[in-house]
Design a protein around this motif. Structure first.
Motif, PDB file in Angstrom:
ATOM      1  N   GLU A 156       0.830  -1.206   0.000  1.00 30.46           N
ATOM      2  CA  GLU A 156       0.000   0.000   0.000  1.00 30.46           C
ATOM      3  C   GLU A 156       0.864   1.255   0.000  1.00 30.46           C
ATOM      4  O   GLU A 156       0.528   2.253  -0.644  1.00 30.46           O
TER       5      GLU A 156
ATOM      6  N   THR B 110       2.175   1.785  -3.518  1.00 32.32           N
ATOM      7  CA  THR B 110       1.105   2.289  -4.387  1.00 32.32           C
ATOM      8  C   THR B 110       0.856   3.773  -4.147  1.00 32.32           C
ATOM      9  O   THR B 110       0.695   4.552  -5.092  1.00 32.32           O
TER      10      THR B 110
ATOM     11  N   GLN C 215       1.710   6.904  -6.958  1.00 34.96           N
ATOM     12  CA  GLN C 215       0.470   7.385  -7.549  1.00 34.96           C
ATOM     13  C   GLN C 215       0.693   8.583  -8.488  1.00 34.96           C
ATOM     14  O   GLN C 215       0.131   8.623  -9.592  1.00 34.96           O
TER      15      GLN C 215
END
Length: 443
Positions: free
Chosen positions: A351, A354, A358
């Protein structure tokens, strides 16, 4: 035993013979039942056991009942033999014989001497009287013996049923308990060190106490059937036994889990190291990506990337120590906890990666959208349109420059899209020529 006159009409010879035949059959049946009761395994166990509680009280009463039963039976036998003797005096009994037989067979002609020892615990069956003797008719004496026998047999049969059922089952469970204790000891499950070891100690103590109580007070573990008056109607109460059997099964499952840990410990530790290693690599990749994003993307909030938790590595080292020292009972819960934490850590690292990348994904999406619209513009024959060329170049410079301001670049891409959409929807105008133009170059 004197004759005071026949109770009712004097019996004739046929009635006397039928009554004696019935008494003979009853005498044989009663004697057979009493001998069976005397030889009953439950009665012999009751005589030799050190009883307590309810069973001790009931056995004192039952023992007195059995003694009284034999006294009643002896009196019944004497009266029956006396009647047989009178009837056998002559083939055709005289009037006096028939009167005496009628009194003996129908009247309260049987005297039973009262015994303080025998009747002390039998107040209900003897009317609570303290008389030295009691008078019965033969039929009344049979009824008394039937009541005494039913109560005595019930107590004997009930105790024997409990002794036949529970101690054997307790012994089997105790043997299984001993095997489980040995297996638990071999994998380090001991009292004070593991909850299952404490449970084994408690089950052992409970079963030992249960067996002692069942042996000394079997009636405390008997559940009488509702509405049943038959001797021995009911079942042994196995509530405590069943509870401890379930507890032992739970302990066995726990030990099986520990054994599984012993067999699979190395593989699970290797898998744990791999998961934590992947989490560390993912976090390192996220940190590298964050530096790239900060260098290439402007005016964007990029979340910080944390480091790997050292506590998981410390716990992994502790688990390896437990395995080396064969402390399986401690390794089992630690591995289960570590496996869940390691998966959570890997998810957190992914996470984080990610979230960090982004902005790069947004820039890539804008680049792709810009190139897709450029290709669409070319298909519509507008590749040389000055406005579209200007706006495309402006958007491209923003997206391929570093650092890239995503908000400004997105607005530039949107302006290019809107301009292209207006050109797609604008009406096409054809050039208008004169007659000479229409005739062609050779006119």
């Amino acid at each position: 035993m004197g004759v005071t006159g026949p109770p009712g009409p004097v019996m004739d010879r046929d009635e006397v013979d039928r009554a004696l035949a019935r008494l003979g059959a009853e005498h044989e049946a009663i004697e057979t039942s009493l001998l069976a009761l005397q030889d009953h395994a439950g009665r012999r166990l009751l005589e030799g056991a050190e009883l307590t509680g309810t069973t001790k009280e009931r056995w004192a009463s039952t023992d007195a009942s059995i003694t009284l039963l034999w006294a009643y039976f002896d009196a019944y036998t004497d009266a029956f033999h006396a009647a047989q003797s009178i009837r056998s005096r002559r083939r055709w009994s005289s009037r006096e014989d028939l009167v005496e037989l009628t009194e003996l067979l129908r009247g309260e002609s049987v005297t039973v001497a009262g015994s303080t020892a025998a009747t002390a615990n039998m107040p209900t069956l003897t009317g609570g009287s303290s008389k030295l003797s009691h008078q019965f008719s033969l039929s009344g004496l049979v009824d008394e013996m039937n009541d005494l026998y039913a109560n005595s047999l019930d107590m004997v049969v009930t105790s024997d049923a409990v002794w036949s059922a529970l101690p054997a089952r307790i012994d089997l469970l105790a043997a299984e308990l001993q095997r489980t204790r040995q297996l638990a000891h071999s994998v380090g499950v001991r009292p004070g060190e593991h909850p299952a070891g404490d449970d084994l100690e408690r089950i052992t103590s409970t079963l030992t106490e249960l067996r002692e109580r069942v042996i000394s007070d079997p009636l405390a573990y008997w559940v009488r059937a509702q509405g049943s008056s038959a001797p021995g109607g009911g079942r042994p109460d196995t509530t405590v036994y069943d509870r401890e059997a379930r507890a032992l099964e739970d302990v066995r499952r726990e030990i099986d889990a520990v054994l599984t840990v012993r067999q699979d410990a190395e593989a699970r530790l290797v898998k744990l190291r791999d998961v934590l290693s992947r989490a560390d690599r993912t976090l390192a990749e996220a940190r590298t990506a964050r530096g790239e994003v900060l260098a290439k993307i402007a005016a964007t909030e990029v979340p910080a990337v944390g480091g790997p938790p050292t506590v998981l590595q410390e716990q992994l080292s502790t688990a390896a120590e437990y395995r080396r020292h064969a402390q399986w009972h401690r390794l089992s819960p630690l591995l289960e906890s570590l496996e869940q934490k390691a998966e959570d850590e890997l998810l957190r690292a992914r996470e984080s990666l990610t979230a960090v990348t982004q902005p790069l994904a947004v820039r890539a999406e804008l680049r792709g959208r810009l190139d897709a619209y450029k290709a669409k513009v070319a298909r519509h024959g507008l590749a040389e349109d000055p406005l579209l060329i200007e706006r495309y170049d402006a958007a491209r410079r923003m997206l391929w420059s570093a650092p890239c301001d995503l908000r400004v670049a997105e607005q530039a891409v949107l302006r290019y899209q809107h301009a292209a959409a207006e050109q797609f929807n604008a009406p096409r105008t054809q050039p208008q020529g004169g007659p000479e133009d229409q005739r062609g170059p050779g006119a």
